[in-house]
Design an enzyme around this catalytic site. Structure first.
Site, PDB file in Angstrom:
ATOM      1  CE  LYS A  45      -3.854   2.110   2.739  1.00 14.89           C
ATOM      2  NZ  LYS A  45      -4.927   1.778   3.955  1.00 14.89           N
ATOM      3  CB  SER A 120      -8.089   3.605   2.794  1.00 20.13           C
ATOM      4  OG  SER A 120      -7.304   3.020   3.806  1.00 20.13           O
ATOM      5  CB  SER A 144      -8.296   0.715   5.612  1.00 19.42           C
ATOM      6  OG  SER A 144      -8.716   1.992   5.694  1.00 19.42           O
TER       7      SER A 144
END
Ligand code: GLN
Length: 449
Positions: A45, A120, A144
């Site tokens: 990420k 996210s 997330s």
């Protein structure tokens, strides 16, 4: 064993990422002719810092920022044979539940590209679901990792707060943030977590509790396991998600678990408490992006004040600005006690309620999300409905307990559904065992996008 060809991974990304948009950067490796035996591709990420690729946090404010060091989790992965094939898309600074708040465009759900991949960490989840990488890292503040894992039909794990070093994870809300892992299979997540977990002198909140061997006994079933269904969480749940959850609970009953209703009376306050505490912490953490230290500086700024105002005004997107305003308000004198102070008290109550429930139960179950993946554009202009995506996931972050999402089947429209398993602090091992049992019984991982 986590395995996969780096070459194959890069090729799959090249072929499919034009449609999915899971990646913000893809490695330009000259792939060695012979890949070392223990190496495997992994996606990271883009709020975890890396020396060989930029870190954007899905924001324009960081520009083409390169970190002078690797995040501890990234360094540990590299040492264990992980080859970073790319950095994945996310809601700006991990604020969101759909990846639509990325400054660089949405990530599409590999099961239905008119739908969001969740957020996210939507890019990491979509990359694993689409077969671009076997495993990926994400981050969790309120769901997330678990929520996009649920939307993409894969496994997603949020460890106990402090289990994994946060050094090199760009901070959103420091008392809630934790690095998490994605994979198709439960055992791969167990293996990946064991690689990145453990004390780190560079993060004083990382724990010295020894890291268990998560795969030891992982196949030993759930006979006699005390499984609690969180009554307050599922009371109003109806329709397909309810039917799917009830069917999942049945799988545990058939396996010999002792299934009963559990009570976490304060769980209904989680979303309200989460959005006060997370935004309060975010508003202070994000003050470091000042136009001077990192990334974007406004070209029109003439004075010091204008550097701050214009750089932040141009660099941050609307959701980040909304959070900074909400958080600053909650912390302002005159309102501090009414909002932040009270939220901290309710958070302590929630933690105590979980501790009480875990005296009676080894694990607690809820669905991971109240609905399957929603359509792109459906919630983006209605922040409150977006925030409600975290209704089942945020409690674990507030309490600091480990929790994971496991695929539990499909909706009538063919969209993945997901079961959430929560466990007491540092009891990841029993959580993985319960998840492995469910995977062995149901094998939903066999379905592919
Ligand atoms: N969706 C939640 C939020 O927008 C959680 C995000 C996260 O876990 N990073 O804050």
């Amino acid at each position: 064993m986590i395995s996969g060809s780096i070459d194959e991974s890069l090729r799959t990304i090249r072929e499919n990422d034009g449609r999915i948009h899971a990646f913000l950067h893809v490695a330009k490796h000259d792939v060695p002719a012979i890949q070392p035996a223990d190496s495997f591709p992994v996606a990271i990420k883009d709020n975890l810092v890396t020396t060989d690729m930029p870190t954007t946090c899905g924001s324009r404010i960081l520009g083409e920022f390169y970190s002078p060091f690797d995040a501890t989790a990234v360094a540990r992965l590299r040492a264990a044979g992980g080859v970073i094939v790319g950095k994945t898309n996310l809601d700006e600074f991990a604020m969101g539940s759909s990846t639509e708040h990325s400054a660089f465009g949405v990530t599409r759900n590999p099961w239905d590209d008119t739908r969001v991949a969740g957020g996210s960490s939507g890019g990491s989840a979509a990359a694993v679901a689409a077969g671009m990488v076997p495993v990926a890292l994400g981050s969790e503040t309120g769901g997330s990792v678990r929520q996009p894992a649920a939307f993409c039909g894969i496994v997603g794990v949020k460890p106990t707060y402090g289990r994994v070093s946060r050094n090199g994870l760009v901070a959103f809300a420091s008392s809630l943030d934790q690095i998490g892992v994605f994979s198709r299979r439960v055992a791969e997540s167990a293996e990946l977590l064991a690689i990145i977990a453990g004390h780190d002198p560079l993060d004083s909140t990382s724990s010295r509790v020894l890291v268990d061997d998560y795969r030891d006994g992982i196949d030993s079933g759930v006979s006699g396991l005390r499984v609690g269904i969180v009554g307050e969480a599922i009371r109003d749940l109806k329709g397909e998600v309810r039917a799917n959850f009830d069917a999942a609970v049945e799988v545990y009953r058939r396996g010999g678990a002792k299934v009963e209703t559990a009570h976490v009376p304060s769980i209904g306050y989680s979303i309200a408490v989460y959005y006060i505490i997370a935004n309060a912490e975010a508003s202070t953490n994000l003050s470091r992006f000042d136009g001077i230290r990192y990334g974007h500086r406004s070209a029109r700024a003439r004075t010091l004040g204008e550097i701050y105002f214009d750089s932040r005004g141009e660099g941050f997107g609307p959701e980040v600005k909304r959070r900074i305003m909400l958080g600053t308000f909650a912390l302002s004198s005159g309102y501090y006690d009414a909002y932040y102070g009270r939220a901290q008290k309710v958070r302590a109550k929630l933690r105590a309620d979980f501790a009480t429930a875990f005296k009676q139960f080894d694990i607690l179950l809820t669905p991971t999300t109240p609905e399957p993946a929603f359509r792109i554009g459906e919630k983006v202009s209605d922040p409150l409905s977006m925030y409600l995506s975290d209704i089942f996931t945020a409690p674990a972050n507030l309490a600091g307990i480990p929790a994971m999402a496991v695929p539990s089947g499909f909706s009538s429209e063919g969209l993945p559904l997901s079961l959430q398993i929560m466990a007491p602090h540092f009891q990841e091992k029993v959580m993985f065992r319960a998840a492995q049992f469910f995977e062995n019984e149901t094998a939903y991982w066999r379905a592919t996008t």
